[in-house]
Design an enzyme around this catalytic site. Structure first.
Site, mmCIF file in Angstrom:
data_model
loop_
_atom_site.group_PDB
_atom_site.id
_atom_site.type_symbol
_atom_site.label_atom_id
_atom_site.label_comp_id
_atom_site.label_asym_id
_atom_site.label_seq_id
_atom_site.Cartn_x
_atom_site.Cartn_y
_atom_site.Cartn_z
ATOM 1 N N LYS A 195 -16.325 32.600 14.533
ATOM 2 C CA LYS A 195 -17.514 32.819 15.348
ATOM 3 C C LYS A 195 -18.590 31.856 14.868
ATOM 4 O O LYS A 195 -18.998 31.907 13.699
ATOM 5 C CB LYS A 195 -17.990 34.264 15.216
ATOM 6 C CG LYS A 195 -19.288 34.517 15.973
ATOM 7 C CD LYS A 195 -19.640 35.979 15.999
ATOM 8 C CE LYS A 195 -20.927 36.213 16.752
ATOM 9 N NZ LYS A 195 -21.285 37.626 16.790
ATOM 10 N N ARG A 205 -28.365 38.182 23.648
ATOM 11 C CA ARG A 205 -29.426 38.757 22.808
ATOM 12 C C ARG A 205 -30.576 39.264 23.671
ATOM 13 O O ARG A 205 -31.240 40.233 23.312
ATOM 14 C CB ARG A 205 -29.900 37.732 21.774
ATOM 15 C CG ARG A 205 -28.809 37.420 20.744
ATOM 16 C CD ARG A 205 -29.229 36.337 19.759
ATOM 17 N NE ARG A 205 -28.104 35.908 18.938
ATOM 18 C CZ ARG A 205 -28.132 34.861 18.124
ATOM 19 N NH1 ARG A 205 -29.241 34.128 18.030
ATOM 20 N NH2 ARG A 205 -27.075 34.542 17.400
ATOM 21 N N GLU A 233 -10.590 30.842 7.846
ATOM 22 C CA GLU A 233 -10.944 32.169 8.370
ATOM 23 C C GLU A 233 -9.719 32.844 8.998
ATOM 24 O O GLU A 233 -9.509 34.048 8.830
ATOM 25 C CB GLU A 233 -12.060 32.041 9.420
ATOM 26 C CG GLU A 233 -13.428 31.670 8.863
ATOM 27 C CD GLU A 233 -14.136 32.852 8.191
ATOM 28 O OE1 GLU A 233 -13.579 33.955 8.168
ATOM 29 O OE2 GLU A 233 -15.260 32.647 7.689
ATOM 30 N N LYS A 248 -15.001 32.025 19.185
ATOM 31 C CA LYS A 248 -16.206 32.247 19.982
ATOM 32 C C LYS A 248 -17.278 31.250 19.626
ATOM 33 O O LYS A 248 -17.532 31.065 18.446
ATOM 34 C CB LYS A 248 -16.684 33.673 19.685
ATOM 35 C CG LYS A 248 -17.997 34.032 20.287
ATOM 36 C CD LYS A 248 -18.363 35.439 19.888
ATOM 37 C CE LYS A 248 -19.715 35.770 20.476
ATOM 38 N NZ LYS A 248 -20.208 37.026 20.019
HETATM 39 C C1 PBG Z 1 -23.307 40.503 17.806
HETATM 40 C C2 PBG Z 1 -22.645 39.756 18.899
HETATM 41 C C3 PBG Z 1 -23.149 38.630 19.566
HETATM 42 C C4 PBG Z 1 -22.266 38.373 20.623
HETATM 43 C C5 PBG Z 1 -21.236 39.316 20.553
HETATM 44 N N1 PBG Z 1 -21.472 40.173 19.468
HETATM 45 C C6 PBG Z 1 -24.402 37.862 19.375
HETATM 46 C C7 PBG Z 1 -24.707 37.261 18.072
HETATM 47 O O1 PBG Z 1 -23.874 37.118 17.195
HETATM 48 O O2 PBG Z 1 -25.877 36.929 17.894
HETATM 49 C C8 PBG Z 1 -22.458 37.282 21.632
HETATM 50 C C9 PBG Z 1 -21.802 37.468 22.957
HETATM 51 C C10 PBG Z 1 -22.297 36.590 24.044
HETATM 52 O O3 PBG Z 1 -23.165 35.716 23.866
HETATM 53 O O4 PBG Z 1 -21.805 36.773 25.158
HETATM 54 N N2 PBG Z 1 -22.738 40.563 16.586
#
Ligand code: PBG
Length: 324
Positions: A195, A205, A233, A248
């Site tokens: 991620k 957010r 990872e 992601k």
């Molecule tokens: C939170 C989380 C995030 C997303 C999924 N889980 C945001 C972040 O890490 O700030 C992002 C998903 C998206 O942008 O569609 N842990």
């Protein structure tokens, strides 16, 4: 010329015959945003056609999706400020609306596969995925205990897949152990393996009002410059007991999906994130891109790169497109 590749493109029938990648509704995981209360549906400004839904409306949405063949849902809670604290205690309070709603959803649709998110950010006054100390440092090992408690509380609702999205080191092992000790040996873990600290999470957010109050997420989410690190990872998550590995974002990280696909025998998934959705929707609304074609090409490309399944806000729309 001995080779004329165009021969294999000369008709729709031949093109279909030699097609290497096929997109189906089985490939989709639909992320949904859950609101407390009822009879509410609040649009996400930066994500056209996506709404935050109260349980009653979410049940209707899930039913419509199931009828279209979408069977997997990833549910995120929109948490009011009044429930937030430094260590995210609301996340494992059995009376918390998110956990109660998950129980209802599984009761109503046992055939649906429900995934949940494990990270502190929606529950934290600091808006970070882990516990923040007085110097602004995100504490790793202290956070693991909360993540494990959160995962067990979610598993108790009967959901199918835990999605740790926090990027703390060692979280998959910690969560696996806690789940097993509590008897949840059948609850799966889809780890957010690679991620990245991406600017493409902005609309998400906004939807959850979960942006960090100070600093950024660069000490725990990965540097977009790194690919080899994603393999470290992946190896860790596999050894720690992850059932599926996620990358992601998706569109700007197709090479990472590809290398992880080559490295593991586990299912690989990719998260086509909120900013990627917003970007396509905005251009389509302006008439600058063909909405339907771009959606299907995008999802197909993510699959071609090596993803077995895709978390995408296009899931319902794409299911409709594939049906027609
Ligand atoms: C939170 C989380 C995030 C997303 C999924 N889980 C945001 C972040 O890490 O700030 C992002 C998903 C998206 O942008 O569609 N842990």
């Amino acid at each position: 010329m001995l080779q004329r590749p165009r021969r294999n493109r000369k008709s729709a029938a031949i093109r279909a015959m030699v097609e290497e990648t096929t997109l189906t509704v089985n490939d989709f995981i639909f992320p949904l945003f859950l609101l407390e209360g009822n009879k509410k549906s609040i649009p996400v400004e930066s994500m056209p056609d996506i709404n935050r839904l109260t349980l009653d409306n979410m049940l209707k949405e899930i039913e419509e999706c199931l009828n279209l063949g979408v069977k997997v849902f990833d549910i995120f809670p929109v948490v009011d400020e009044k429930y937030k604290d430094k260590t995210g205690t609301a996340s494992y309070d059995e009376n918390f609306f998110y956990l109660k709603a998950l129980t209802e959803i599984k009761k109503k649709f046992p055939e649906a596969c429900i995934m949940t998110d494990v990270a502190l950010d929606p529950y934290s006054v600091d808006g970070h995925d882990g516990i923040v100390d007085e110097n602004g440092v995100i504490l790793n090992d202290e956070t693991l205990e909360v993540l494990a408690q959160m995962a067990v509380a979610q598993a108790e609702t009967g959901i199918d897949i835990i999605g740790p999205s926090d990027m703390m080191d060692g979280r998959v092992a910690e969560i696996r152990e806690a789940l097993d000790e509590s008897g949840f040996t059948d609850t799966s873990i889809m780890s957010y393996t690679a991620k990245y600290a991406s600017a493409f999470y902005g609309p998400f957010r906004d939807a959850l009002d979960s942006a960090p109050k100070s600093g950024d997420k660069k000490t725990y989410q990965m540097n977009p410059a790194n690919k080899r690190e994603a393999l470290i990872e992946a190896e860790q998550d596999e050894l720690e007991g992850a059932d599926m590995l996620m990358i992601k974002p998706a569109m700007t990280y197709l090479d990472v999906i590809h290398v992880i696909r080559e490295k593991t025998e586990l299912p690989v998934t990719a998260y086509n994130v909120s900013g990627e959705y917003a970007m396509i929707k905005a251009a389509a609304q302006k008439g600058w891109l063909d909405n339907d074609k771009v959606i299907l090409e995008t999802l197909l490309s993510i699959k071609r790169a090596g993803a077995d399944a895709i978390l995408t806000y296009f899931a319902k729309e794409a299911a409709q497109l594939l049906k027609n």
